[in-house]
Design a protein around this motif. Sequence first.
Motif, PDB file in Angstrom:
ATOM      1  N   ARG A 156     -59.034  -1.077  -8.823  1.00 49.48           N
ATOM      2  CA  ARG A 156     -57.789  -0.440  -8.946  1.00 49.48           C
ATOM      3  C   ARG A 156     -56.730  -1.140  -7.887  1.00 49.48           C
ATOM      4  O   ARG A 156     -56.918  -1.344  -6.813  1.00 49.48           O
ATOM      5  CB  ARG A 156     -57.710   0.990  -8.455  1.00 49.48           C
ATOM      6  N   LEU A 157     -55.844  -2.096  -8.720  1.00 51.82           N
ATOM      7  CA  LEU A 157     -54.758  -2.953  -7.947  1.00 51.82           C
ATOM      8  C   LEU A 157     -53.980  -1.907  -7.345  1.00 51.82           C
ATOM      9  O   LEU A 157     -53.383  -1.141  -8.075  1.00 51.82           O
ATOM     10  CB  LEU A 157     -54.301  -3.671  -8.933  1.00 51.82           C
ATOM     11  N   ARG A 158     -53.843  -2.042  -5.877  1.00 51.74           N
ATOM     12  CA  ARG A 158     -52.924  -1.380  -4.997  1.00 51.74           C
ATOM     13  C   ARG A 158     -51.697  -2.007  -4.405  1.00 51.74           C
ATOM     14  O   ARG A 158     -50.654  -1.373  -4.405  1.00 51.74           O
ATOM     15  CB  ARG A 158     -53.621  -0.685  -3.860  1.00 51.74           C
ATOM     16  N   GLY A 159     -51.708  -3.301  -4.354  1.00 53.73           N
ATOM     17  CA  GLY A 159     -50.507  -3.927  -3.755  1.00 53.73           C
ATOM     18  C   GLY A 159     -50.924  -5.342  -3.230  1.00 53.73           C
ATOM     19  O   GLY A 159     -51.779  -6.142  -3.779  1.00 53.73           O
ATOM     20  N   LEU A 160     -50.204  -5.757  -2.081  1.00 56.02           N
ATOM     21  CA  LEU A 160     -50.393  -6.848  -1.594  1.00 56.02           C
ATOM     22  C   LEU A 160     -50.596  -7.049  -0.016  1.00 56.02           C
ATOM     23  O   LEU A 160     -50.550  -6.027   0.685  1.00 56.02           O
ATOM     24  CB  LEU A 160     -48.937  -7.654  -1.520  1.00 56.02           C
ATOM     25  N   MET A 161     -51.321  -8.012   0.508  1.00 56.62           N
ATOM     26  CA  MET A 161     -51.694  -8.371   1.981  1.00 56.62           C
ATOM     27  C   MET A 161     -51.129  -9.609   2.237  1.00 56.62           C
ATOM     28  O   MET A 161     -51.148 -10.406   1.480  1.00 56.62           O
ATOM     29  CB  MET A 161     -53.253  -8.094   1.905  1.00 56.62           C
ATOM     30  N   ALA A 162     -50.791  -9.607   3.482  1.00 57.65           N
ATOM     31  CA  ALA A 162     -50.503 -10.988   3.969  1.00 57.65           C
ATOM     32  C   ALA A 162     -50.471 -10.937   5.317  1.00 57.65           C
ATOM     33  O   ALA A 162     -50.536  -9.997   6.268  1.00 57.65           O
ATOM     34  CB  ALA A 162     -48.821 -11.220   3.575  1.00 57.65           C
ATOM     35  N   ILE A 163     -50.796 -12.319   5.941  1.00 55.78           N
ATOM     36  CA  ILE A 163     -50.915 -12.758   7.242  1.00 55.78           C
ATOM     37  C   ILE A 163     -49.916 -13.688   7.581  1.00 55.78           C
ATOM     38  O   ILE A 163     -50.101 -14.707   7.356  1.00 55.78           O
ATOM     39  CB  ILE A 163     -52.298 -13.148   7.655  1.00 55.78           C
ATOM     40  N   PRO A 164     -48.571 -13.387   7.784  1.00 51.93           N
ATOM     41  CA  PRO A 164     -47.601 -14.416   8.099  1.00 51.93           C
ATOM     42  C   PRO A 164     -47.833 -15.305   9.140  1.00 51.93           C
ATOM     43  O   PRO A 164     -48.636 -15.147  10.222  1.00 51.93           O
ATOM     44  CB  PRO A 164     -46.130 -13.521   8.444  1.00 51.93           C
ATOM     45  N   ALA A 165     -47.256 -16.482   9.266  1.00 56.03           N
ATOM     46  CA  ALA A 165     -47.156 -17.335  10.334  1.00 56.03           C
ATOM     47  C   ALA A 165     -46.889 -16.690  11.537  1.00 56.03           C
ATOM     48  O   ALA A 165     -46.097 -15.790  11.709  1.00 56.03           O
ATOM     49  CB  ALA A 165     -46.383 -18.681  10.191  1.00 56.03           C
ATOM     50  N   ALA A 166     -47.580 -16.623  12.797  1.00 60.92           N
ATOM     51  CA  ALA A 166     -47.313 -16.108  13.950  1.00 60.92           C
ATOM     52  C   ALA A 166     -45.879 -16.423  14.238  1.00 60.92           C
ATOM     53  O   ALA A 166     -45.443 -17.683  14.270  1.00 60.92           O
ATOM     54  CB  ALA A 166     -48.400 -16.621  15.077  1.00 60.92           C
TER      55      ALA A 166
END
Length: 231
Positions: A156-166
């Motif tokens: 079940r696709l829920r959305g997005l995950m991200a780890i931006p540059a510090a």
Amino acid sequence: MHNIENRLEAVQQRIQTACTECERSAAGVQLLAVSKTQPADAVRQAYNSGQLAFGENYLQEALDKQALLTDLPLQWHFIGPIQSNKTRPIAEHFDWVHSVDRFKIAQRLNDQRGTSKQPLQICIQVNIDQEASKAGVNPAEVLSLVQQVAELPNLRLRGLMAIPAAAAELASQRLAFEKVRKLLESLQRALPDQSLDTLSMGMSGDLEAAIYEGATIVRIGTDIFGPRQRK
Ligand SMILES: *Cc1c(COP(=O)(O)O)cnc(C)c1O
């Protein structure tokens, strides 16, 4: 013992304050306690203080820990890089996976999840700052990946995950998270019947910026458990 309880409470207070500042309900932000490198006993202490959802990055470490905690009704989220020969235990032992960034991985998770369990909850990891060193699909390729993953019945696709540059400044932290939010909004318009409702973003150093930009899951390790044990 009281340390984890106090730290959890302080993190919850930060979430509450950030939500008040941007007029969001704190009920719309789930706290994921990132327990990588921490012993099972630390997870148990967090559970005893009311925490149910835990995030892990390293598969074998996570499986060992889960085996010591089978008496607790915990929700497990896999948030680390995924090798394709390791998908089966992830499909079998986790409730969520935040770090899907290619179709082959999604397809294997789908096949290995099978139909006997609830669908596996999925976020697509996006490499929002397009850093060479980071996992995640490029923003320009996210729509086609999402369209493919949406077809898989056991996910079940829920959305997005991200780890931006510090980034140290709140303003630059917000800019990166804003890009992730706008990307999710464009996916919501493109796939209106998928009910994409999740933005997994924000860690110990930038949870406020993430909440201002719409995070629905913040992933917090250090500020709950203290410094990580060395692997
Ligand atoms: C380790 C980790 C976190 C937690 O980071 P802290 O800065 O300790 O809060 C969150 N997300 C991912 C993907 C991680 O690997």
